[in-house]
Design an enzyme around this catalytic site. Structure first.
Site, PDB file in Angstrom:
ATOM      1  N   HIS A  22     -29.056  16.066  17.458  1.00 52.69           N
ATOM      2  CA  HIS A  22     -29.981  14.916  18.264  1.00 52.69           C
ATOM      3  C   HIS A  22     -29.149  13.574  18.195  1.00 52.69           C
ATOM      4  O   HIS A  22     -29.069  12.943  19.268  1.00 52.69           O
ATOM      5  CB  HIS A  22     -31.245  14.877  17.362  1.00 52.69           C
ATOM      6  N   GLU A  23     -28.530  13.191  17.044  1.00 54.47           N
ATOM      7  CA  GLU A  23     -28.011  12.060  16.722  1.00 54.47           C
ATOM      8  C   GLU A  23     -26.846  12.128  17.586  1.00 54.47           C
ATOM      9  O   GLU A  23     -26.351  11.005  17.940  1.00 54.47           O
ATOM     10  CB  GLU A  23     -27.842  11.652  15.303  1.00 54.47           C
ATOM     11  N   HIS A  26     -27.176  10.766  21.239  1.00 52.50           N
ATOM     12  CA  HIS A  26     -27.011   9.271  21.065  1.00 52.50           C
ATOM     13  C   HIS A  26     -25.830   8.784  21.007  1.00 52.50           C
ATOM     14  O   HIS A  26     -25.295   7.994  21.768  1.00 52.50           O
ATOM     15  CB  HIS A  26     -27.903   8.974  20.147  1.00 52.50           C
TER      16      HIS A  26
END
Length: 451
Positions: A22-23, A26
């Site tokens: 997920h990170e 980003h």
């Protein structure tokens, strides 16, 4: 104790992988949009390991593994020198900021596709969804479903195995009807049946979705021959041995395994006279089932043995294994089904069609991680894909502390042509945080009640 540690280890591994995915979404898009990333952290709190890369970003593994974050250069948080303002997140175009925020959930969806792709390359053993029995006067019986039919699709979703059937049926909670396609025994033609769900009452805590509709999957015959014995169990204490065939309990002839189950469950800590055939000769024994308390407080008997089950017919066995290209299509299809199902469940949770008591938290996830890790890498990957999709969708909810909340503010900015005021955002963050804490408290409470 070992079981708890195994579940915890599998949970932390799963959580670490999904947070990193997920990170990284980003992080990767932020870098492509020219934003300087100050820190990439897996976990919160005190740093256990850190390294500053050649790109100037600090990579950190922190003590509390319940999340992560990407800290970007941002003029709203720190003073940014004039020569570095072009690297700040808040100075990027609206579409770039939106892309950076949306990249986290998108990475979760892409990871799910990748995980299922690996699963389908390796292959998943399964059985065709053939109906064994239909309960009289049930929803399925009233729709014309009968023994021996094979479920082919539910509301247009293909159902190659029972997992697909369960997933598709659960998505109909709160609906008025369910249209299914079946193949009748001895034919190759699909026919449609419509199940009337007006009076459907389904509680996932109490029963399986198939049972609630009156459907029992086909399974090979269960014999009365003992094939497994639990060490130090009541069965061994009574003198039962492997390959004993149960013929009577309390002088009543036994013809099917369910009779054995019912007799033992209804006699906790009470002696039962058991007659078995051992090498063709009758042997009489006394079995006193151990008492076992259920979550609802009911006390049942437990003896610690299992029957021999006949093997599955080869015609019922399937192996969901595909080549690289076809596996990619199947993986994308499976992920899309999970996305739509999860969105449906979130919507029905809000509308009340799904009870709040069905919300699960980290303890349930940890148990699921441990169980799937026990079964092997294929099942663990499937579990990771499921949780990854859920993580992606939860982060898209329009709560200001989540990615969906930021996207909501960006949507307002796109309409009004000016950013949402910091005061409104601050209020939104406080409200969003309170809602998330409340939901987590409910999920944890539900987890503890299931222990």
């Amino acid at each position: 104790m070992m079981g708890i540690l195994w579940n915890l280890g599998a949970f932390l591994l799963a959580l670490g992988i999904l947070i990193a995915v997920h990170e990284f979404g980003h992080f990767w898009v932020a870098r492509r949009c020219g934003v300087f990333v100050e820190r990439f952290s897996i976990g919160f709190g005190k740093s256990l390991w850190r390294k500053v890369g050649k790109d100037g970003t600090e990579y950190t593994l922190a003590m509390i593994p319940l999340g992560g974050y990407v800290k970007m250069l941002d003029g709203r948080v720190d003073d940014v020198p004039e020569e570095r303002k072009h690297l700040a997140f808040n100075n990027k175009a609206l579409w770039q900021r939106s892309a950076i925020v949306a990249a986290g959930p998108l990475a979760n969806f892409l990871f799910a596709i990748f995980a299922y792709w690996i699963v389908y390359l390796i292959g998943v053993p399964a059985v065709r969804p053939v109906i064994g029995e239909v309960a009289p006067q049930s929803i399925a019986a009233e729709a014309g479903i009968s023994n021996g039919m094979e479920l082919k699709s539910i509301s247009g979703i293909k159902t190659a195995d029972w997992e697909s059937v369960n997933m598709a049926m659960i998505s109909h909670i709160g609906d008025k009807e369910m249209v299914i396609s079946v193949v009748e025994p001895g034919t190759e033609y699909e026919v449609q049946r419509t199940l009337d769900l007006t009076n459907w009452s389904f509680d996932p805590e109490q029963e399986r979705v198939l049972t609630s509709l009156g459907i029992v999957p086909y399974s090979p015959a269960i014999t009365l021959v003992i094939s497994q014995l639990v060490d130090d169990g009541a069965a061994i204490t009574a003198g039962l041995k492997l390959n004993d065939e149960i013929v009577a309990i309390n002088a009543k002839p036994i013809t099917e395994w369910q009779q054995v189950v019912d007799a033992i469950r209804s006699h906790p800590s009470q002696a039962l006279d058991i007659e078995v055939l051992r090498e063709g000769k009758p042997v009489k024994l006394t079995l006193t089932p151990n008492a076992k308390e259920q979550r609802d407080g009911e006390v049942i008997g437990y003896a610690g043995f299992a029957p021999k089950v006949e093997p599955w017919p080869e015609s019922y066995r399937i192996n969901l294994q595909f080549g690289p290209v076809e596996a990619a299509g199947k993986a994308a299809e499976k992920t899309w089904q999970l996305v739509t199902l999860t969105f449906d469940m979130v919507t029905k949770l809000v509308t009340g069609d799904v009870a709040i008591k069905n919300l699960s938290g980290p303890i349930s996830i940890a148990k699921g991680a441990g169980m799937t890790a026990d079964y092997g890498v294929v099942y663990f990957l499937g579990f990771l894909a499921l949780i990854s999709v859920n993580l992606g969708i939860v982060n898209l909810l329009p709560l200001p502390v989540l990615d969906g909340g930021h996207l909501m503010f960006f949507a307002i900015e796109a309409v009004t042509r000016r950013p949402v005021s910091e005061r409104v955002q601050d209020i939104g963050y406080r409200v969003g945080s309170a809602i998330l804490v409340a939901l987590m408290a409910v999920a944890l409470f539900n987890d503890f009640t299931r222990l």
